[in-house]
Design a protein around this motif. Structure first.
Motif, PDB file in Angstrom:
ATOM      1  N   TRP A 270       5.688  20.074 -11.740  1.00 24.92           N
ATOM      2  CA  TRP A 270       5.369  20.716 -13.024  1.00 24.92           C
ATOM      3  C   TRP A 270       6.575  21.343 -13.697  1.00 24.92           C
ATOM      4  O   TRP A 270       6.473  21.833 -14.819  1.00 24.92           O
ATOM      5  CB  TRP A 270       4.280  21.769 -12.826  1.00 24.92           C
ATOM      6  N   GLU A 271       7.704  21.336 -13.026  1.00 27.88           N
ATOM      7  CA  GLU A 271       8.915  21.842 -13.678  1.00 27.88           C
ATOM      8  C   GLU A 271       9.173  21.125 -14.993  1.00 27.88           C
ATOM      9  O   GLU A 271       9.825  21.660 -15.872  1.00 27.88           O
ATOM     10  CB  GLU A 271      10.142  21.572 -12.812  1.00 27.88           C
TER      11      GLU A 271
ATOM     12  N   ALA B  64      10.774  26.045 -10.474  1.00 24.23           N
ATOM     13  CA  ALA B  64      10.029  25.420  -9.372  1.00 24.23           C
ATOM     14  C   ALA B  64       9.564  26.429  -8.336  1.00 24.23           C
ATOM     15  O   ALA B  64       9.046  26.045  -7.290  1.00 24.23           O
ATOM     16  CB  ALA B  64      10.909  24.369  -8.700  1.00 24.23           C
TER      17      ALA B  64
ATOM     18  N   THR C  34       5.536  26.684  -6.847  1.00 23.61           N
ATOM     19  CA  THR C  34       4.534  25.748  -7.382  1.00 23.61           C
ATOM     20  C   THR C  34       4.154  24.637  -6.411  1.00 23.61           C
ATOM     21  O   THR C  34       3.035  24.142  -6.450  1.00 23.61           O
ATOM     22  CB  THR C  34       5.024  25.079  -8.685  1.00 23.61           C
ATOM     23  N   GLN C  35       5.077  24.225  -5.557  1.00 18.24           N
ATOM     24  CA  GLN C  35       4.743  23.113  -4.650  1.00 18.24           C
ATOM     25  C   GLN C  35       4.888  23.536  -3.200  1.00 18.24           C
ATOM     26  O   GLN C  35       5.155  22.715  -2.325  1.00 18.24           O
ATOM     27  CB  GLN C  35       5.642  21.905  -4.937  1.00 18.24           C
TER      28      GLN C  35
ATOM     29  N   ARG D  56      -0.690  17.737  -7.033  1.00 13.47           N
ATOM     30  CA  ARG D  56      -0.318  19.095  -6.638  1.00 13.47           C
ATOM     31  C   ARG D  56      -0.363  19.244  -5.118  1.00 13.47           C
ATOM     32  O   ARG D  56      -0.878  18.389  -4.417  1.00 13.47           O
ATOM     33  CB  ARG D  56      -1.289  20.090  -7.276  1.00 13.47           C
TER      34      ARG D  56
ATOM     35  N   THR E  79      -6.381  18.502 -11.248  1.00 14.93           N
ATOM     36  CA  THR E  79      -5.276  18.690 -12.189  1.00 14.93           C
ATOM     37  C   THR E  79      -5.024  20.172 -12.510  1.00 14.93           C
ATOM     38  O   THR E  79      -4.198  20.479 -13.366  1.00 14.93           O
ATOM     39  CB  THR E  79      -5.521  17.924 -13.505  1.00 14.93           C
ATOM     40  N   SER E  80      -5.732  21.081 -11.824  1.00 16.35           N
ATOM     41  CA  SER E  80      -5.478  22.508 -12.091  1.00 16.35           C
ATOM     42  C   SER E  80      -4.093  22.874 -11.539  1.00 16.35           C
ATOM     43  O   SER E  80      -3.678  22.378 -10.499  1.00 16.35           O
ATOM     44  CB  SER E  80      -6.560  23.366 -11.440  1.00 16.35           C
ATOM     45  N   LYS E  81      -3.410  23.758 -12.262  1.00 16.14           N
ATOM     46  CA  LYS E  81      -1.995  24.004 -11.922  1.00 16.14           C
ATOM     47  C   LYS E  81      -1.769  25.333 -11.217  1.00 16.14           C
ATOM     48  O   LYS E  81      -2.538  26.268 -11.366  1.00 16.14           O
ATOM     49  CB  LYS E  81      -1.159  24.045 -13.202  1.00 16.14           C
ATOM     50  N   ILE E  82      -0.667  25.387 -10.484  1.00 20.64           N
ATOM     51  CA  ILE E  82      -0.172  26.653  -9.952  1.00 20.64           C
ATOM     52  C   ILE E  82       0.982  27.063 -10.872  1.00 20.64           C
ATOM     53  O   ILE E  82       1.927  26.292 -11.076  1.00 20.64           O
ATOM     54  CB  ILE E  82       0.372  26.479  -8.515  1.00 20.64           C
TER      55      ILE E  82
END
Lengths: 131, 523
Positions: free
Chosen positions: A65-66, B95, B98-99, B332, B444-447
């Motif tokens: 997502w970066e 970044a 997030t991952q 994700r 598809t929900s994001k952090i």
């Protein structure tokens, strides 16, 4: 017609390369000049790399997502240097909603998961013609 | 627990010919399993990969998973942590968290493992080994838990990590040294801890075939084993704590044969080539992670089916630990919902199907036995081919492996595009995007980027005891030069509040490397 030139890159800490290598091959097999600039690049480094390659189009692979932060910076970097090189992005993490956002920010073409080879090739051809 | 079928038919521990010659589980060469009676030794370690945000957020994830029956932990760092960068590095900022989890200092590890029952939990980590090992040691000390009782594992991918995973810009010889230092340290101080997981998962996700995956795995095991023996570390002091983390794709029987062939090959190699005598040195533990590459962004619910089939093949193959790539993998790191589905899948296989009641239930199948033999033959052939090319360190620094992974990526993608490799919902049997809605929202929900962690680290770098951190980093510089084991020195540096990015930057300076985009400013 002159051969289209596209510079491909992965930005930031995203280090997934399967996608960019696949797209590179598809475009190479479509007789385009492709340069993979590498991974771990900043938007500025991508622009520098694209300039030395003489790119008609810049392609960014997005598997983190970066890209939501870095792609707008790339578009801005091009604008601030008065460069008219269209940016296309693609990757499995790109959702339909984010695709719209990216286009509104000035990204020329966006591909999510499942994009067909011919769609990608056609997009590069069409964008390269406009530059 | 007695083992009987639903109708009450009694089951043996395992099934085989009574000819005195056939292979048996729990006996050399361990093709049929490490243990003779799988049910008596407990089930496999059931866990899901976790990590997001900062140490505190990831600690909540860990407790959630443990509360829902998870029996081990496997933590992955965010991309900066995997590359040993601090969150305030300009390359890292977007970044953070997030991952995976952001871990760059002692306090992060203390937060991460707070309240985790060390005595009953196996703690594994996919974070670079020298840092995760040191961080775990400090967290255990904080909890007054003796490190010689710690169970768990770290990954050691020194030959391949720069070329198809999270790079950290250290030369291959030094990466190998760090791996050997970890193994030597654990052989002395942490006898229950797997100091070397040969992780064939991450590089085979480039699209390598199972034979290639295991050949590269064995190449590295053989390389590190030779070098550690050369250091004077007895093989039986570290070989029992080598394990292999295998990938598992969709070729159901080939994956089973791969695991069986791997156990057999490992046993023969350790006994016949490296002179191992301890039975535990010969029976390698197999850990496993199902293939993220086999999953699709389209129809994420189908990924649950893929994960179930892959997990079933691993259970039939007799693995010791299992993680299922979550259904939201294409987008994700696992959401809470996906974590629970993965865990429940394992629990259903374990508790409802009875697939693990006997050891090696497919042993003796003409098909599986021949496939196992053929896999073994081909892996041996491929290892010989790779070793004939010369020193693995030179192959790595010369870009040989990078090219190999690159070619595998191209080959894999081509096979999917041409339809040679059918992938339901991707290259056949697709549905229109507008109909592809099931589980799409959660997938598809994001952090969000964890900016608070970056701010916290910036503040920490100002308020900590800077003189203490500097002195500890000077010890790192000296130790890089003398060749002494770096693990105690890195533990001391983290303990003195030096950060991961600073420690690695200090190592680069000590190695006379040129300034690097990965460098952290030093205090």
């Amino acid at each position: 017609m002159a051969q289209e030139k596209i510079s491909l890159a992965v930005m930031g800490m995203d280090q997934h390369e399967n996608g960019v290598i696949a797209v590179g091959r598809i475009l190479r097999e479509a007789q385009m000049s492709t340069a993979y600039l590498g991974k771990l690049l900043s938007p500025g480094q991508v622009v520098d790399g694209a300039l030395s390659h003489g790119a008609d189009v810049i392609g960014i692979s997005c598997h983190s997502w970066e890209y939501l932060t870095l792609v707008p910076q790339l578009v801005e970097e091009l604008r601030s240097r008065n460069l008219n090189i269209p940016v296309m992005i693609g990757g499995s993490v790109v959702t339909a909603d984010d695709a719209v956002k990216m286009k509104n920010l000035g990204v020329a073409a966006v591909f999510g998961a499942g994009a067909r080879d011919d769609e990608i090739v056609d997009a590069v051809r069409s964008l390269a013609r406009k530059t | 627990m007695s083992i009987i079928t639903r109708s009450g038919l009694p089951l043996k521990d395992f099934y085989g010919a009574d000819d005195g010659k056939s292979e048996r589980p729990g006996q050399f060469p361990f093709t049929r399993g490490r243990m003779a009676n799988a049910h008596a030794t407990g089930t496999w370690i059931q866990r899901e990969l976790s990590g997001e945000g900062d140490g505190r957020r990831s600690n909540e994830q860990i407790h959630y998973l443990l509360e829902h029956g998870q029996t081990g932990i496997d933590v992955i760092g965010d991309a900066p942590t995997q590359s040993m960068l601090d969150p305030d590095n300009p390359l890292a900022r977007a970044a953070v968290g997030t991952q995976g989890v952001s871990l760059c200092r002692k306090q992060d590890y203390i937060d991460l493992f707070k309240g985790v029952p060390f005595a009953s939990t196996s703690i594994s980590s996919s974070v670079p080994a020298i840092m995760s090992l040191s961080g775990l040691v400090l967290a255990a000390r904080e909890a007054d838990f003796p490190i010689d009782k710690l169970r768990g594992s770290v990954l050691q991918p020194p030959l391949y990590v720069e070329d198809c995973s999270y790079a950290f810009h250290l030369p291959v010889e030094f990466r190998v040294r760090l791996s050997l230092d970890c193994m030597e340290y654990c052989a002395l101080h942490m006898p229950k801890f797997h100091s070397y997981i040969e992780d064939t998962y991450f590089f085979s996700e480039s699209g390598l075939y199972p034979v290639e995956e295991m050949a590269l795995g064995f190449l590295q095991i053989r390389h590190l084993t030779r070098l550690l023996i050369e250091r004077g570390v007895p093989v039986d002091s570290f070989a029992p704590r080598i394990a292999i983390l295998v990938n598992c794709g969709m070729d159901f029987f080939e994956e089973i044969a791969k695991v069986r062939a791997t156990r057999r090959l490992y046993a023969k190699m350790m006994r016949d080539e490296f002179g191992a005598a301890n039975e535990r040195s010969l029976s390698v533990a197999i850990s496993s992670h199902t293939s993220g590459l086999s999953l699709t962004a389209q129809q994420p619910v189908n990924n649950i089916v893929r994960g179930t089939l892959q997990a079933m093949s691993l259970v039939l193959a007799g693995v010791q630990a299992l993680e299922i790539s979550a259904f939201d993998e294409a987008y994700r790191t696992p959401s809470k919902e996906a974590h629970l589905v993965g865990l429940r899948t394992q629990q259903i296989i374990d508790l409802e199907t009875g697939a693990a009641r006997i050891s090696d239930p497919l042993g003796g199948s003409y098909f599986v036995e021949q496939l196992t033999d053929e896999m073994e033959r081909r892996i041996v052939e491929k290892v010989a081919e790779l070793e004939a090319l010369g020193d693995p360190n030179a192959l790595a620094s010369g870009g040989y492996f990078r090219q190999l992974f690159h070619d595998a990526m191209e080959r894999g993608q081509r096979r999917v595009e041409t339809g040679e490799l059918p992938v339901v919902g991707l290259n056949l049997l697709q549905i229109p995007d507008e109909d592809d809605t099931l589980l799409k929202e959660v997938t598809t929900s994001k952090i969000e980027t964890w900016h608070s962690q970056t701010e916290r680290i910036e503040q920490f770098k100002i308020t900590r005891n800077i003189a203490g951190a500097k002195a500890a980093m000077e010890r790192v510089t000296a130790a890089v030069g003398t060749g002494e084991n770096l693990v105690p020195v890195v533990i001391a540096a983290l303990d003195a509040d030096a950060t991961v990015g600073e420690i690695v930057t200090t190592m680069r300076r000590a190695l006379n490397m040129a300034p690097d985009i990965f460098d952290s400013p030093l205090p």
